[in-house]
Design an enzyme around this catalytic site. Structure first.
Site, PDB file in Angstrom:
ATOM      1  CE1 TYR A 158      -0.597   6.311  -3.976  1.00  0.00           C
ATOM      2  CE2 TYR A 158      -1.384   4.736  -5.615  1.00  0.00           C
ATOM      3  CZ  TYR A 158      -1.644   5.650  -4.603  1.00  0.00           C
ATOM      4  OH  TYR A 158      -2.942   5.890  -4.210  1.00  0.00           O
ATOM      5  CE  LYS A 162      -1.861   3.777  -1.593  1.00  0.00           C
ATOM      6  NZ  LYS A 162      -2.474   4.187  -0.330  1.00  0.00           N
TER       7      LYS A 162
HETATM    8  P1  NAD Z   1      -4.811  14.032  -0.100  1.00  0.00           P
HETATM    9  O1  NAD Z   1      -3.503  14.541  -0.617  1.00  0.00           O
HETATM   10  O2  NAD Z   1      -6.045  14.798  -0.355  1.00  0.00           O
HETATM   11  O3  NAD Z   1      -4.709  13.777   1.467  1.00  0.00           O
HETATM   12  C1  NAD Z   1      -3.593  13.146   2.027  1.00  0.00           C
HETATM   13  C2  NAD Z   1      -3.623  13.314   3.526  1.00  0.00           C
HETATM   14  O4  NAD Z   1      -2.459  12.659   4.065  1.00  0.00           O
HETATM   15  C3  NAD Z   1      -3.549  14.782   3.985  1.00  0.00           C
HETATM   16  O5  NAD Z   1      -4.353  14.952   5.128  1.00  0.00           O
HETATM   17  C4  NAD Z   1      -2.081  14.952   4.343  1.00  0.00           C
HETATM   18  O6  NAD Z   1      -1.842  15.983   5.301  1.00  0.00           O
HETATM   19  C5  NAD Z   1      -1.794  13.574   4.925  1.00  0.00           C
HETATM   20  N1  NAD Z   1      -0.370  13.263   4.972  1.00  0.00           N
HETATM   21  C6  NAD Z   1       0.530  13.265   3.958  1.00  0.00           C
HETATM   22  N2  NAD Z   1       1.737  12.971   4.433  1.00  0.00           N
HETATM   23  C7  NAD Z   1       1.604  12.770   5.769  1.00  0.00           C
HETATM   24  C8  NAD Z   1       2.498  12.439   6.819  1.00  0.00           C
HETATM   25  N3  NAD Z   1       3.801  12.255   6.594  1.00  0.00           N
HETATM   26  N4  NAD Z   1       1.995  12.321   8.062  1.00  0.00           N
HETATM   27  C9  NAD Z   1       0.676  12.529   8.325  1.00  0.00           C
HETATM   28  N5  NAD Z   1      -0.209  12.829   7.361  1.00  0.00           N
HETATM   29  C10 NAD Z   1       0.257  12.959   6.108  1.00  0.00           C
HETATM   30  O7  NAD Z   1      -4.918  12.535  -0.683  1.00  0.00           O
HETATM   31  P2  NAD Z   1      -6.175  11.581  -0.982  1.00  0.00           P
HETATM   32  O8  NAD Z   1      -6.389  11.542  -2.446  1.00  0.00           O
HETATM   33  O9  NAD Z   1      -7.304  11.882  -0.076  1.00  0.00           O
HETATM   34  O10 NAD Z   1      -5.540  10.170  -0.612  1.00  0.00           O
HETATM   35  C11 NAD Z   1      -5.769   9.541   0.628  1.00  0.00           C
HETATM   36  C12 NAD Z   1      -5.408   8.067   0.509  1.00  0.00           C
HETATM   37  O11 NAD Z   1      -6.207   7.467  -0.510  1.00  0.00           O
HETATM   38  C13 NAD Z   1      -3.947   7.824   0.115  1.00  0.00           C
HETATM   39  O12 NAD Z   1      -3.431   6.714   0.813  1.00  0.00           O
HETATM   40  C14 NAD Z   1      -4.046   7.503  -1.364  1.00  0.00           C
HETATM   41  O13 NAD Z   1      -2.989   6.700  -1.808  1.00  0.00           O
HETATM   42  C15 NAD Z   1      -5.377   6.776  -1.412  1.00  0.00           C
HETATM   43  N6  NAD Z   1      -5.980   6.761  -2.739  1.00  0.00           N
HETATM   44  C16 NAD Z   1      -6.383   7.926  -3.329  1.00  0.00           C
HETATM   45  C17 NAD Z   1      -6.952   7.862  -4.586  1.00  0.00           C
HETATM   46  C18 NAD Z   1      -7.443   9.092  -5.280  1.00  0.00           C
HETATM   47  O14 NAD Z   1      -7.803   8.968  -6.453  1.00  0.00           O
HETATM   48  N7  NAD Z   1      -7.497  10.226  -4.641  1.00  0.00           N
HETATM   49  C19 NAD Z   1      -7.107   6.643  -5.240  1.00  0.00           C
HETATM   50  C20 NAD Z   1      -6.675   5.490  -4.615  1.00  0.00           C
HETATM   51  C21 NAD Z   1      -6.113   5.553  -3.350  1.00  0.00           C
END
Ligand code: NAD
Length: 262
Positions: A158, A162
């Site tokens: 990860y 990133k």
């Molecule tokens: P989540 O698990 O709620 O949502 C992830 C989404 O990605 C879902 O819609 C899922 O269906 C989709 N997905 C996963 N694999 C896929 C694939 N192979 N093809 C198409 N779609 C796919 O996650 P989230 O927390 O909303 O995270 C979203 C983004 O934000 C990510 O890139 C994550 O790294 C980043 N992020 C999240 C956080 C956090 O604290 N939640 C913090 C920093 C960064």
């Protein structure tokens, strides 16, 4: 207040059936943006997410492209351009996580995280840039993470993905700097979404602590001691997509309760 420059624009938001992507899709739809949604959830979960984004009267479609498949990513961009007459905003948000010490980190998890969290953005940007250049307008928003700027143990893939996304974003920004095409990262700290919720049992196991203690363990990195919200991320995405943000490019916006200030 709506942002006049966004009305009638078209956005792809990858991974928008859940969490941050869904929050961004809703924020865009509220501003009058047509949205191509995407994700790998169940049919019922996808339908519920699409319904939430469709409430605001803009055109909302769903593309099932798998972010591990370059040809499906390129086809999603081509279809959005055909259906809407052009793609204005590309949000690379889909992402997954796996928590494990490096020596036992499963190779297939490394490959999947690099593919979904980093390489998919290369493919979507590569496919979107020709149309954006032709129309001299584009907003590329890559959802990175505090882990694009800082490392944590047990998150090798990860953190690597990133950090790579930050580098990709800056490169695209420089290549497009003289055009009305910008590329920026949004780097959230911990936002309460299914991705974070799913990490709690793994952290509890790795650290040999309870799940409540695992939540506190995560927030120990975040000086605010509060999880962020998807609405906060959506508001920043709306700004970065607007005409007002044309000079903002190659930036990496922390929205992390002070995590990376330390
Ligand atoms: P989540 O698990 O709620 O949502 C992830 C989404 O990605 C879902 O819609 C899922 O269906 C989709 N997905 C996963 N694999 C896929 C694939 N192979 N093809 C198409 N779609 C796919 O996650 P989230 O927390 O909303 O995270 C979203 C983004 O934000 C990510 O890139 C994550 O790294 C980043 N992020 C999240 C956080 C956090 O604290 N939640 C913090 C920093 C960064």
């Amino acid at each position: 207040m709506s942002t006049p420059s966004l009305k009638g624009k078209t956005a792809i938001v990858t991974g928008s059936t859940s969490g941050i992507g869904l929050g961004i899709a809703i924020a865009f739809a509220t501003e009058g943006v047509n949205v191509v949604m995407n994700g790998l959830g169940s049919a019922a979960d996808n339908a519920a997410a699409i319904e939430q984004v469709s409430k605001f009267g803009t055109k909302v479609t769903f593309d099932p492209a798998n972010m591990t498949k370059p040809d499906e990513i390129a086809a999603m961009v081509a279809k959005a351009e055909k259906d809407f007459g052009g793609l204005d905003i590309l949000v690379n948000n889909a992402g997954i996580q796996h928590v494990s010490p490096i020596e036992t980190f499963p190779i297939e998890k490394w490959d999947a995280i690099i593919a979904i969290n980093l390489t998919s953005a290369f493919h979507s940007i590569r496919a979107a840039i020709p149309g954006m250049k032709k129309r001299n307008f584009g907003r590329i928003i890559n959802i990175a993470s505090a882990h694009s700027l800082r490392a944590s143990p047990f998150k090798a893939a990860y953190v690597a993905a990133k950090h790579g996304l930050d580098g990709l974003t800056k490169t695209v920004a420089l290549e497009c700097a003289e055009l009305q095409i910008t590329a920026n990262c949004i780097s959230p700290g911990f936002v309460w979404t299914p991705l974070v919720e799913k990490q709690i049992p793994d952290i509890a196991k790795t650290q040999n602590i309870t799940e409540d203690a695992a939540k506190r363990f995560l927030l120990a990195k975040q000086p605010s001691k509060r999880f962020g919200t998807v609405e906060q991320i959506g508001a920043l995405a709306v700004y970065l997509a607007s005409d007002a943000a044309v000079a903002v490019t190659g930036s990496n916006y922390s929205i992390d309760g002070g995590w990376t200030a330390e």
